[in-house]
Design a protein around this motif. Sequence first.
Motif, mmCIF file in Angstrom:
data_model
loop_
_atom_site.group_PDB
_atom_site.id
_atom_site.type_symbol
_atom_site.label_atom_id
_atom_site.label_comp_id
_atom_site.label_asym_id
_atom_site.label_seq_id
_atom_site.Cartn_x
_atom_site.Cartn_y
_atom_site.Cartn_z
ATOM 1 N N PHE A 1 0.670 -3.902 8.857
ATOM 2 C CA PHE A 1 0.820 -5.240 9.415
ATOM 3 C C PHE A 1 -0.145 -6.217 8.756
ATOM 4 O O PHE A 1 0.200 -7.356 8.460
ATOM 5 C CB PHE A 1 0.590 -5.223 10.922
ATOM 6 C CG PHE A 1 1.638 -4.443 11.680
ATOM 7 C CD1 PHE A 1 2.921 -4.295 11.180
ATOM 8 C CD2 PHE A 1 1.333 -3.860 12.893
ATOM 9 C CE1 PHE A 1 3.880 -3.586 11.868
ATOM 10 C CE2 PHE A 1 2.289 -3.152 13.595
ATOM 11 C CZ PHE A 1 3.564 -3.006 13.080
ATOM 12 N N ASP A 2 -1.387 -5.786 8.528
ATOM 13 C CA ASP A 2 -2.391 -6.675 7.951
ATOM 14 C C ASP A 2 -2.074 -7.063 6.518
ATOM 15 O O ASP A 2 -2.608 -8.039 6.003
ATOM 16 C CB ASP A 2 -3.778 -6.024 8.015
ATOM 17 C CG ASP A 2 -4.328 -5.965 9.432
ATOM 18 O OD1 ASP A 2 -3.834 -6.730 10.279
ATOM 19 O OD2 ASP A 2 -5.229 -5.159 9.689
ATOM 20 N N HIS A 3 -1.210 -6.292 5.873
ATOM 21 C CA HIS A 3 -0.831 -6.600 4.500
ATOM 22 C C HIS A 3 0.596 -7.129 4.405
ATOM 23 O O HIS A 3 1.215 -7.098 3.342
ATOM 24 C CB HIS A 3 -1.001 -5.367 3.604
ATOM 25 C CG HIS A 3 -2.438 -5.005 3.370
ATOM 26 N ND1 HIS A 3 -3.181 -4.256 4.265
ATOM 27 C CD2 HIS A 3 -3.285 -5.324 2.362
ATOM 28 C CE1 HIS A 3 -4.406 -4.109 3.811
ATOM 29 N NE2 HIS A 3 -4.500 -4.744 2.661
ATOM 30 N N ARG B 1 8.123 -16.375 11.283
ATOM 31 C CA ARG B 1 6.660 -16.341 11.400
ATOM 32 C C ARG B 1 6.233 -17.186 12.600
ATOM 33 O O ARG B 1 6.684 -18.316 12.760
ATOM 34 C CB ARG B 1 5.999 -16.853 10.122
ATOM 35 C CG ARG B 1 6.205 -15.922 8.938
ATOM 36 C CD ARG B 1 5.580 -16.456 7.663
ATOM 37 N NE ARG B 1 5.658 -15.472 6.607
ATOM 38 C CZ ARG B 1 4.728 -14.548 6.373
ATOM 39 N NH1 ARG B 1 3.628 -14.535 7.115
ATOM 40 N NH2 ARG B 1 4.877 -13.671 5.402
ATOM 41 N N LEU B 2 5.354 -16.615 13.431
ATOM 42 C CA LEU B 2 4.928 -17.272 14.660
ATOM 43 C C LEU B 2 3.424 -17.123 14.836
ATOM 44 O O LEU B 2 2.838 -16.129 14.411
ATOM 45 C CB LEU B 2 5.619 -16.634 15.878
ATOM 46 C CG LEU B 2 7.143 -16.575 15.894
ATOM 47 C CD1 LEU B 2 7.601 -15.487 16.843
ATOM 48 C CD2 LEU B 2 7.701 -17.912 16.336
ATOM 49 N N ASP C 1 0.858 -10.697 9.825
ATOM 50 C CA ASP C 1 0.468 -11.081 8.471
ATOM 51 C C ASP C 1 -0.695 -12.039 8.627
ATOM 52 O O ASP C 1 -0.499 -13.227 8.888
ATOM 53 C CB ASP C 1 1.639 -11.731 7.739
ATOM 54 C CG ASP C 1 1.299 -12.069 6.289
ATOM 55 O OD1 ASP C 1 0.201 -11.667 5.836
ATOM 56 O OD2 ASP C 1 2.106 -12.724 5.609
ATOM 57 N N GLY C 2 -1.914 -11.523 8.501
ATOM 58 C CA GLY C 2 -3.093 -12.339 8.782
ATOM 59 C C GLY C 2 -3.120 -12.705 10.252
ATOM 60 O O GLY C 2 -3.073 -11.831 11.123
#
Length: 203
Positions: free
Chosen positions: A67-69, A89-90, A120-121
């Motif tokens: 998820f982080d990438h 994206r939310l 994502d971030g």
Amino acid sequence: MDELARLAGITVRTLRFYRERGLIPPPRREGRIAWYDDHHLARLRTIAALLERGHTLSGIAELAEAFDHGRDVGDLLGLGAPTEETPVRLTPEELADHFAGQATPENLAAAMDLGYLGTDGEEIVHISRRLLDVSSTLVREGIPLADVLAAAKRVREHADALADLFAGLILSHAPADRLHRLRPLARSVVEAELSLALDRRLR
């Protein structure tokens, strides 16, 4: 760190262990001070919910890394990206607005299990705009999000079975390269049969 551990209901030692395993992102640093925020707390609560559902720390760490990438569960399992769905994206606040305060750690964990959500971030990525719109509409109609997600899990099982049926039918009579070209026919059959089934149910 003490405050974050207290809010998450864990020990500082456990928090350090999670940090070392890469289960939570690093804090923002100002000199020698490390600042944790609501995103770290949300991640810790999601970890707790996943542990309660029987996931291992190793599995959770792999999900967190993906998820982080910017990878989703499909990437993690070696599956391709959806060919007809548009990801959304939310921010966490926007996600909460979609579901009228029902974006609890337990519901987030269930959505992650289904592969609906990734991160994502600081952004949350929903795998499908259509599924997001439908599920948020159902919640607005008064159906609890937990029930929507439970139904989604059953729909996923039936959808997988239908996909196996059509893939087997096509591959037993045609070259594999026709599978992609003939998928609209499979969708039309499913949509027509579901429409007829709803008519029968309403009668």
